[in-house]
Design a protein around this motif. Structure first.
Motif, PDB file in Angstrom:
ATOM      1  N   ILE A 190       0.774  -1.255  -0.013  1.00  0.00           N
ATOM      2  CA  ILE A 190      -0.028   0.069   0.080  1.00  0.00           C
ATOM      3  C   ILE A 190       0.933   1.213  -0.033  1.00  0.00           C
ATOM      4  N   ILE A 191       0.672   2.169  -0.987  1.00  0.00           N
ATOM      5  CA  ILE A 191       1.597   3.387  -1.223  1.00  0.00           C
ATOM      6  C   ILE A 191       0.816   4.413  -1.105  1.00  0.00           C
ATOM      7  N   TRP A 192       1.132   5.478  -0.238  1.00  0.00           N
ATOM      8  CA  TRP A 192       0.194   6.515  -0.072  1.00  0.00           C
ATOM      9  C   TRP A 192       1.079   7.797  -0.178  1.00  0.00           C
ATOM     10  N   ILE A 193       0.824   8.436  -1.354  1.00  0.00           N
ATOM     11  CA  ILE A 193       1.802   9.631  -1.834  1.00  0.00           C
ATOM     12  C   ILE A 193       0.965  11.021  -1.411  1.00  0.00           C
ATOM     13  N   VAL A 194       1.575  11.735  -0.801  1.00  0.00           N
ATOM     14  CA  VAL A 194       1.052  13.108  -0.339  1.00  0.00           C
ATOM     15  C   VAL A 194       1.960  14.235  -0.649  1.00  0.00           C
ATOM     16  N   LYS A 195       1.367  15.423  -0.367  1.00  0.00           N
ATOM     17  CA  LYS A 195       2.304  16.755  -0.163  1.00  0.00           C
ATOM     18  C   LYS A 195       3.013  16.823   1.150  1.00  0.00           C
ATOM     19  N   ARG A 196       2.320  16.724   2.006  1.00  0.00           N
ATOM     20  CA  ARG A 196       2.753  16.637   3.377  1.00  0.00           C
ATOM     21  C   ARG A 196       2.157  15.586   4.295  1.00  0.00           C
ATOM     22  N   ALA A 197       2.865  15.044   5.083  1.00  0.00           N
ATOM     23  CA  ALA A 197       2.329  13.932   6.005  1.00  0.00           C
ATOM     24  C   ALA A 197       2.033  14.486   7.453  1.00  0.00           C
ATOM     25  N   ARG A 198       1.007  14.521   8.203  1.00  0.00           N
ATOM     26  CA  ARG A 198       0.725  14.913   9.163  1.00  0.00           C
ATOM     27  C   ARG A 198       1.227  13.947  10.351  1.00  0.00           C
ATOM     28  N   ASP A 199       1.672  14.351  11.549  1.00  0.00           N
ATOM     29  CA  ASP A 199       2.308  13.519  12.466  1.00  0.00           C
ATOM     30  C   ASP A 199       1.341  12.444  12.878  1.00  0.00           C
ATOM     31  N   GLU A 200       0.069  12.432  13.054  1.00  0.00           N
ATOM     32  CA  GLU A 200      -0.847  11.673  13.352  1.00  0.00           C
ATOM     33  C   GLU A 200      -1.097  10.506  12.295  1.00  0.00           C
ATOM     34  N   HIS A 201      -0.700  10.852  11.213  1.00  0.00           N
ATOM     35  CA  HIS A 201      -0.682  10.083   9.858  1.00  0.00           C
ATOM     36  C   HIS A 201       0.243   9.116   9.839  1.00  0.00           C
ATOM     37  N   LYS A 202       1.468   9.840  10.308  1.00  0.00           N
ATOM     38  CA  LYS A 202       2.813   9.055  10.323  1.00  0.00           C
ATOM     39  C   LYS A 202       2.694   7.810  11.123  1.00  0.00           C
ATOM     40  N   ASN A 258      10.373  11.240  -1.374  1.00  0.00           N
ATOM     41  CA  ASN A 258      10.950  10.823   0.127  1.00  0.00           C
ATOM     42  C   ASN A 258      10.116   9.966   0.921  1.00  0.00           C
ATOM     43  N   ILE A 259      10.398   8.974   1.408  1.00  0.00           N
ATOM     44  CA  ILE A 259       9.954   7.935   2.290  1.00  0.00           C
ATOM     45  C   ILE A 259       9.866   8.417   3.676  1.00  0.00           C
ATOM     46  N   VAL A 260       8.577   8.589   4.071  1.00  0.00           N
ATOM     47  CA  VAL A 260       8.428   9.312   5.436  1.00  0.00           C
ATOM     48  C   VAL A 260       8.068   7.892   6.526  1.00  0.00           C
ATOM     49  N   GLU A 261       7.484   6.923   6.067  1.00  0.00           N
ATOM     50  CA  GLU A 261       7.253   5.824   6.837  1.00  0.00           C
ATOM     51  C   GLU A 261       7.264   4.639   5.929  1.00  0.00           C
ATOM     52  N   ARG A 262       8.067   3.689   6.346  1.00  0.00           N
ATOM     53  CA  ARG A 262       8.187   2.328   5.440  1.00  0.00           C
ATOM     54  C   ARG A 262       8.081   1.004   6.325  1.00  0.00           C
ATOM     55  N   PRO A 263       7.959  -0.052   5.898  1.00  0.00           N
ATOM     56  CA  PRO A 263       8.101  -1.379   6.496  1.00  0.00           C
ATOM     57  C   PRO A 263       9.097  -1.482   7.428  1.00  0.00           C
ATOM     58  N   ASN A 264       8.914  -1.712   8.681  1.00  0.00           N
ATOM     59  CA  ASN A 264      10.040  -2.351   9.342  1.00  0.00           C
ATOM     60  C   ASN A 264      10.666  -3.772   9.122  1.00  0.00           C
ATOM     61  N   ASN A 265      11.197  -3.841   7.988  1.00  0.00           N
ATOM     62  CA  ASN A 265      11.450  -5.253   7.653  1.00  0.00           C
ATOM     63  C   ASN A 265      12.234  -6.161   8.632  1.00  0.00           C
ATOM     64  N   TRP A 266      13.212  -5.680   9.498  1.00  0.00           N
ATOM     65  CA  TRP A 266      13.978  -6.198  10.149  1.00  0.00           C
ATOM     66  C   TRP A 266      13.042  -6.670  11.625  1.00  0.00           C
ATOM     67  N   ALA A 267      12.376  -5.810  11.890  1.00  0.00           N
ATOM     68  CA  ALA A 267      11.311  -6.131  13.002  1.00  0.00           C
ATOM     69  C   ALA A 267      10.362  -7.141  12.727  1.00  0.00           C
ATOM     70  N   LYS A 268       9.832  -7.180  11.548  1.00  0.00           N
ATOM     71  CA  LYS A 268       8.935  -8.276  10.963  1.00  0.00           C
ATOM     72  C   LYS A 268       9.768  -9.493  10.564  1.00  0.00           C
ATOM     73  N   ALA A 269      10.878  -9.282  10.092  1.00  0.00           N
ATOM     74  CA  ALA A 269      11.740 -10.464   9.876  1.00  0.00           C
ATOM     75  C   ALA A 269      11.955 -11.417  11.136  1.00  0.00           C
ATOM     76  N   MET A 270      12.267 -10.534  12.374  1.00  0.00           N
ATOM     77  CA  MET A 270      12.473 -11.220  13.685  1.00  0.00           C
ATOM     78  C   MET A 270      11.253 -11.912  14.204  1.00  0.00           C
ATOM     79  N   LYS A 271       9.936 -11.323  14.193  1.00  0.00           N
ATOM     80  CA  LYS A 271       8.804 -11.865  14.407  1.00  0.00           C
ATOM     81  C   LYS A 271       8.477 -13.034  13.599  1.00  0.00           C
ATOM     82  N   LYS A 272       8.865 -13.093  12.434  1.00  0.00           N
ATOM     83  CA  LYS A 272       8.441 -14.211  11.533  1.00  0.00           C
ATOM     84  C   LYS A 272       9.700 -15.434  11.812  1.00  0.00           C
ATOM     85  N   THR A 273      10.900 -15.128  12.136  1.00  0.00           N
ATOM     86  CA  THR A 273      11.636 -16.123  12.223  1.00  0.00           C
ATOM     87  C   THR A 273      11.511 -16.744  13.552  1.00  0.00           C
TER      88      THR A 273
END
Length: 313
Positions: free
Chosen positions: A100-112, A148-163
């Motif tokens: 899911i990719i959400w492209i915006v002009k500016r990301a508000r803190d609550e949505h981050k 500019n990526i503001v928020e992205r998947p935390n692949n490391w954390a998810k990988a640890m959870k999955k592992t």
């Protein structure tokens, strides 16, 4: 030496007046989706613009080349709001999307925080990106986009959870493909032709080849202690037939002395078909053997890409 002045164009609507009529068609163009693909590290292939989701429509519906993962892209030339946050959830559900990719002009803190929360509380299957779009120019140059990526998947954390829940074999598979990614970086010819994917605890690893009709597939087999590399053709029987007619050339380009070393897998009851080459490994559990196996895979991938280029195109 005289240098130009870098200036940001803060009024995005001076370039794209309307999201649906201007920005979305611009982004849908192959060269612009390529910029977004490089930013998020996913090979995005457009499937449909303004794609229906019930009574609504998502700006862009796409898939990931090679894996077929479903992608939705929602655009907003303003700052984030609750309405669009609800939309991306609705569209993701309606399209059964995994990216899911959400492209915006500016990301508000609550949505981050909301996107961060979604990435933390969904499993490894789902990836949420929140991206800000900027426009820049040098003196009187044409404006250039910058994602500019503001928020992205935390692949490391998810990988640890999955592992934590992986079997011994799955753990080995994940470690092997992680090793492959590291080894591939040393092979410039491979890196020129392919983009690495996130390693998974699977026996296969697929790579896109610029077409939805086929992709490159690598596998590892811990029971037979072997690796394979080959071309997977989704539905088009003419493609595999053309390759089979040129078996000798295919074998030569793969560096094989005998065309019989190529394994052709054709099943009339299934749509897909493929050819592959098998590489025996002394012991898949011995990690000292992995680098040589990964080097072989990189070499085969480059050779298969050349076969596609010369025989199919």
């Amino acid at each position: 030496m005289k240098l130009g002045k870098l200036e940001q164009i803060t009024d995005l609507r001076s370039v794209w007046k309307h999201e649906a009529k201007d920005f979305t068609p611009w982004l849908a163009k192959e060269e612009n989706l390529e910029i977004l693909s490089e930013t998020v590290g996913i090979d995005i292939v457009l499937e449909e613009q303004e794609s229906n989701v019930g009574d609504f429509s998502v700006d862009l519906y796409a898939t990931e080349e090679g894996t077929g993962r479903r992608i939705i892209i929602e655009n907003q030339l303003e700052e984030t709001n609750h309405d669009h946050l609800g939309k991306i959830i609705t569209y993701a559900s309606g399209k059964d999307a995994e990216v899911i990719i959400w492209i915006v002009k500016r990301a508000r803190d609550e949505h981050k925080q909301a996107i961060e929360w979604l990435n933390q509380h969904t499993d490894d299957k789902f990836e949420f990106f929140l991206i800000e779009i900027e426009l820049w120019k040098i003196n009187d140059s044409e404006p250039a986009p910058k994602f500019n990526i503001v928020e992205r998947p935390n692949n490391w954390a998810k990988a640890m959870k999955k592992t934590a829940g992986l079997s011994e074999t799955e753990t080995l598979r994940l470690a092997f493909w992680e090793n492959f990614n590291n080894e591939a970086l040393k092979h410039s010819s491979f890196m020129k032709d392919f983009k690495l994917r996130k390693p998974q605890a699977q026996h296969w690893y697929d790579l896109g080849m610029g077409s939805s009709a086929y992709h490159l597939s690598m596998t590892l087999n811990t029971k037979s202690n072997s690796l394979t590399a080959g071309l997977y053709v989704n539905e088009d029987k003419d493609i595999i037939a053309k390759l089979m007619v040129n078996k000798e050339q295919v074998a030569q380009m793969l560096g094989l002395s005998d065309p019989k070393e190529i394994e052709w897998r054709l099943d009339e009851n299934k749509k897909a078909s493929r050819f592959l080459v098998i590489h025996p490994m002394e012991d898949m559990n011995d990690r000292n053997n992995w680098n040589s196996g990964c080097a072989w895979l990189c070499d085969m991938c480059v050779r298969i890409k050349q076969i596609v280029k010369e025989i199919l195109k």
